[in-house]
Structure formats: C-alpha cells, structure tokens
Design a protein around this motif. Structure first.
Motif, PDB file in Angstrom:
ATOM      1  N   PRO A   2       0.747  -1.177   0.267  1.00  0.00           N
ATOM      2  CA  PRO A   2       0.165  -0.298   0.110  1.00  0.00           C
ATOM      3  C   PRO A   2       0.911   1.298  -0.302  1.00  0.00           C
ATOM      4  N   ALA A   3       0.318   2.300  -0.691  1.00  0.00           N
ATOM      5  CA  ALA A   3       1.073   3.593  -0.678  1.00  0.00           C
ATOM      6  C   ALA A   3       0.665   4.758  -0.089  1.00  0.00           C
ATOM      7  N   ASP A   4       1.071   5.816   0.721  1.00  0.00           N
ATOM      8  CA  ASP A   4       0.397   6.561   0.788  1.00  0.00           C
ATOM      9  C   ASP A   4      -0.750   7.529   0.088  1.00  0.00           C
ATOM     10  N   LEU A   5       0.342   7.777  -1.457  1.00  0.00           N
ATOM     11  CA  LEU A   5      -0.283   9.047  -2.755  1.00  0.00           C
ATOM     12  C   LEU A   5      -0.121   8.219  -3.560  1.00  0.00           C
ATOM     13  N   ALA A   6      -1.507   8.274  -4.540  1.00  0.00           N
ATOM     14  CA  ALA A   6      -0.970   7.348  -6.191  1.00  0.00           C
ATOM     15  C   ALA A   6      -1.168   9.056  -6.569  1.00  0.00           C
ATOM     16  N   VAL A   7       0.287   8.873  -7.655  1.00  0.00           N
ATOM     17  CA  VAL A   7       0.206  10.666  -8.942  1.00  0.00           C
ATOM     18  C   VAL A   7      -0.807   9.502 -10.219  1.00  0.00           C
ATOM     19  N   VAL A  73      -4.304  -0.431  -7.362  1.00  0.00           N
ATOM     20  CA  VAL A  73      -3.571   0.305  -6.279  1.00  0.00           C
ATOM     21  C   VAL A  73      -4.265   0.923  -5.849  1.00  0.00           C
ATOM     22  N   LEU A  74      -4.856   1.968  -6.567  1.00  0.00           N
ATOM     23  CA  LEU A  74      -6.162   3.579  -5.975  1.00  0.00           C
ATOM     24  C   LEU A  74      -6.691   3.109  -5.415  1.00  0.00           C
ATOM     25  N   GLY A  75      -6.800   1.624  -5.306  1.00  0.00           N
ATOM     26  CA  GLY A  75      -8.148   1.886  -3.979  1.00  0.00           C
ATOM     27  C   GLY A  75      -6.934   1.391  -2.652  1.00  0.00           C
ATOM     28  N   ASP A  76      -6.107   1.706  -2.123  1.00  0.00           N
ATOM     29  CA  ASP A  76      -5.349   1.477  -0.812  1.00  0.00           C
ATOM     30  C   ASP A  76      -4.719   3.207  -0.807  1.00  0.00           C
ATOM     31  N   VAL A  77      -4.720   4.339  -1.444  1.00  0.00           N
ATOM     32  CA  VAL A  77      -3.809   4.845  -1.386  1.00  0.00           C
ATOM     33  C   VAL A  77      -5.241   6.301  -0.513  1.00  0.00           C
ATOM     34  N   ARG A  78      -3.913   7.284   0.954  1.00  0.00           N
ATOM     35  CA  ARG A  78      -5.032   8.470   1.849  1.00  0.00           C
ATOM     36  C   ARG A  78      -4.986   9.573   0.212  1.00  0.00           C
TER      37      ARG A  78
END
Length: 420
Positions: A2-7, A73-78
């Motif tokens: 998981p990541a905090d940010l998605a660009v 992966v976009l479902g795991d970001v804040r």
C-alpha cells in the motif's frame, strides 16, 4: 505494498510531483495506462522529453517509488492526484478524455475520506462540473461529504535552478473548506507555502491568469521586436535599460514563438470558453495570434539576411540550433522550431539541425539531418539560426565560425550576430 499517495498520469506534471512526494518521505505509487511509459520508469528511464533526468528517476525507484498500469492499487491510497494530460480537440475545445479515463480508474476504487486533487490544465469549472460527477457516479460517494475534492494548478518549472517544488507556493481550492484544509495539509508536506483559494474555480482560473500573463507579455515584446527592427532600434538594449526600473516593469524577451505544455493550450481553451459565454477575451486571442506569427517572421528575416549577402533561400544551406521549447531540456512540446523548419523547407532551403538533447528530428514526417560536428556545420552553412539557447552553446565561438549567424534569442554577444 500500500502507498499513501497515488499520482495518476506520469507525464510532464505528474512525475515531478511524484518525485517531490518521494523526497518528502511519502510512500508514492504512480499510475499510468501506457505500458511503455510505466515499463520505462520502472527501469529508470523517464518518458521521452520528460522533465526529469534518468538519474532522478533512478533515485525515486531506489526510495521505493514504482509505477504501474494496475488500477487496483488506487484503492489503497489516502491521497490521489490526477495529473492526466489535456489537449485541444479539432473544434479547439479542451480534450479531457485522459482526465475522464483517470477518473473512471479511480472512482470504482475510491474509499471514504480519500483526498482527490486535480492538477491537469482545465477550464474553470471542470473540477465541479466534470470531475465531481464522474467520481460520485463511479464510487457511490459524495464529494465534500464522503471524500475530499480540490484543484491545485501545476507550477513546476522544468530545468529551473532557482525554483523547485519545495520553494514554489502551491495554490489549493477545495470543494468545501474542509476539502481545502485536507489538500493543504497534504501539500504542506511538499511545499514551504500553501495558498488557499476561495474554491476550485478560483484555483483553476489562477492557472489561466498565470499562463496568459506570460503569453500576453511575450506577444507585446514580440511586436516590439518587429517594430524596433523596422525603425532601426536595438530592442535588446531597450530591454536592458527598461529592466533597471525597480517598479512597474517585468522584463520579457522575444523569440521565434511560444512553446511548452500549457502556453500553447491555455489561451485557446480560455478563449473558447469565453466565446461560449457570448464574448471573446480579445487580448488573449490577439496575443496568441501575434505569437503564432513569429515563426513566419523568423523565416522572413532569415530570407532577408541571405538576400543581403547575395544568396537566395532556395538552395541555401541552413543550420538550425536548438529545437526544444526550453533551454537545456529535451522536451519539444509546442516548440516553434518545427514550424520554422517547415517554412524554410517551403522556401527551398536545405536544412540540418543541431541540438545536444535531441538525436533525431523530423519535420512533416521527414527526417532532418543532424550535424555531428557543430563548428564544421556552422562553417559550411550559408546561415545558422539559433532557435534555442542551450548553455552548451558557445555563441562567441559559433559567431566566429559561422558564415552568417541569426540569433532569435538575443543570447549572443553584442555585435557577434544578427539579432531578432
């Protein structure tokens, strides 16, 4: 992981903001639907003409950044930043297809309390009228209640040694005050100063004002260049004197045209939007027209210089120096060099080019020969035209070697070349 940010969108504006986040210690993932772009970034190669160097991309990878084409992966970001590219369609309206695609990818995976920020160049009202319905319909959530939505204009200045992400203030306009604060809290980790706009429309229009301020002032100085040449006045000396005024003046310099990712688009879609409301933004449209004429004027001046030295443009060997839109970068987006080359070819000139950042170059789908030895090429060319001043160019040395040097950037020493 998981990541905090998605660009979302790893092009001209997306990759630099991802870099800034990685530097700030934020776990960041990049999403792009283009498999070639993603594979290249993960291998340490920036997109062609990108704003970051390969070394910078490799440092991002070493710090945990990764790019992917998998939208899951976009479902795991804040926090999610939409940096998809925009362009003009055949009807001169802004094409938001890439923003729509990114929004669809994010919407079905959007979680409550996520902060979504649009950074793409758009017309005022796009965040509320275009992006908000897409996210709400795809997620079943409501913006401003279940998730935060805001707009922040990209202000990245590629190649600048003075201004980077950290010392460039970020403007934020949220759908609600809470949205603004959530977005401001995020950007406060990347930039030293955050400026809060009244709302997303004000933030969107800030981008247009900034872009058109440059467009209009470049148009003014381009017109002055033509005027001063006709009356025998050295414009470059005029600018040197005028910029000593400590108030009420900002120096802009003429050139062969205006390029870049936003400059060539923003005035058009702003003008298009205003016409749809029933009135044109005449100054913006006129500035676009003036700047659009500069490649033709450059070719006219080139032909006149050749004629003054007993040569015709037809059959003349012309060397073009610098074909990118900005110094010391490989990016050719909107660069006037291609139109200059096309017009010179129509006059019958035999073209070659040199650019330390461009290995191959085409005009009208035809390759233009690249000069491997700069000084030898300048010595053999009937006319050498400087279109972009890269730091690697020794203009004093070039002036000594070239048969005839036409400097469209005013970068050569006084008296060393013919200036625009």
């Amino acid at each position: 992981m998981p990541a905090d940010l998605a660009v979302l969108g790893l092009g001209h504006s997306g990759l630099p903001v991802a870099q800034a986040a990685v530097v700030a210690g934020i776990e960041t993932i990049g999403y792009d639907a283009d498999e070639e772009t993603v594979a290249g970034i993960n291998a340490g190669r920036p997109p062609a003409g990108g704003a970051l160097t390969a070394a910078a991309v490799r440092r991002m990878i070493s710090r945990g950044f990764r790019a992917t084409t998998d939208p899951e992966v976009l479902g795991d970001v804040r926090t999610a930043l939409i940096c998809a590219p925009t362009s003009l369609g055949p009807d001169r309206a802004l094409n938001l297809d890439a923003v729509r695609t990114a929004a669809h990818a994010l919407a079905s995976r959007l979680r409550p309390r996520t902060t979504v920020v649009l950074e793409s160049a758009v017309y005022p009202g796009s965040t509320e009228e275009f992006l908000k319905p897409l996210l709400e319909e795809g997620s079943g959530l409501r913006a401003g209640r279940d998730f935060h939505l805001a707009y922040s204009p990209s202000r990245f200045d590629p190649g600048s040694r003075r201004y980077g992400y950290a010392n460039t203030p970020k403007v934020i306009g949220g759908l609600t005050p809470a949205c603004t604060e959530r977005a401001a809290a995020f950007y406060g980790r990347l930039a030293a100063k955050v400026v809060r706009a009244r709302g997303p429309r004000e933030a969107e229009t800030t981008k247009l004002l900034e872009t058109n301020f440059r467009q209009v002032n470049i148009a003014l100085v381009n017109e002055m260049a033509v005027f001063c040449h006709d009356i025998g006045v050295d414009l470059w000396d005029v600018i040197r004197c005028a910029e000593t005024k400590p108030f009420g003046f900002q120096a802009f310099r003429p050139g062969p045209g205006v390029g870049g990712h936003s400059v060539s688009i923003d005035p058009n879609y702003l003008a298009y939007r205003s016409r749809s409301l029933g009135y044109p933004l005449r100054m913006v449209e006129l500035a676009q027209e003036v700047n659009g004429r500069m490649p033709r004027y450059v070719c006219q001046r080139a032909a006149e210089l050749l004629n003054e030295h007993g040569k015709s443009a037809r059959g003349a060997r012309v060397l073009l120096l610098g074909v990118t839109y900005k110094p010391d970068l490989p990016d050719q987006e909107g660069a006037p060099a291609r139109e200059v080359a096309l017009r010179l070819k129509q006059l019958g000139a035999q073209l070659s080019f040199h650019d330390p950042y461009v290995k191959e170059w085409q005009v009208a789908d035809q390759p233009v020969p690249r000069a491997d030895s700069l000084y030898e090429a300048a010595a053999s060319a009937d006319l050498t035209v400087l279109l972009q001043h890269h730091r690697r160019y020794d203009l004093q040395g070039l002036a000594a070697k070239a048969q005839l040097l036409f400097d469209t950037r005013g970068a050569s020493p006084t008296g060393a070349a013919h200036r625009l």
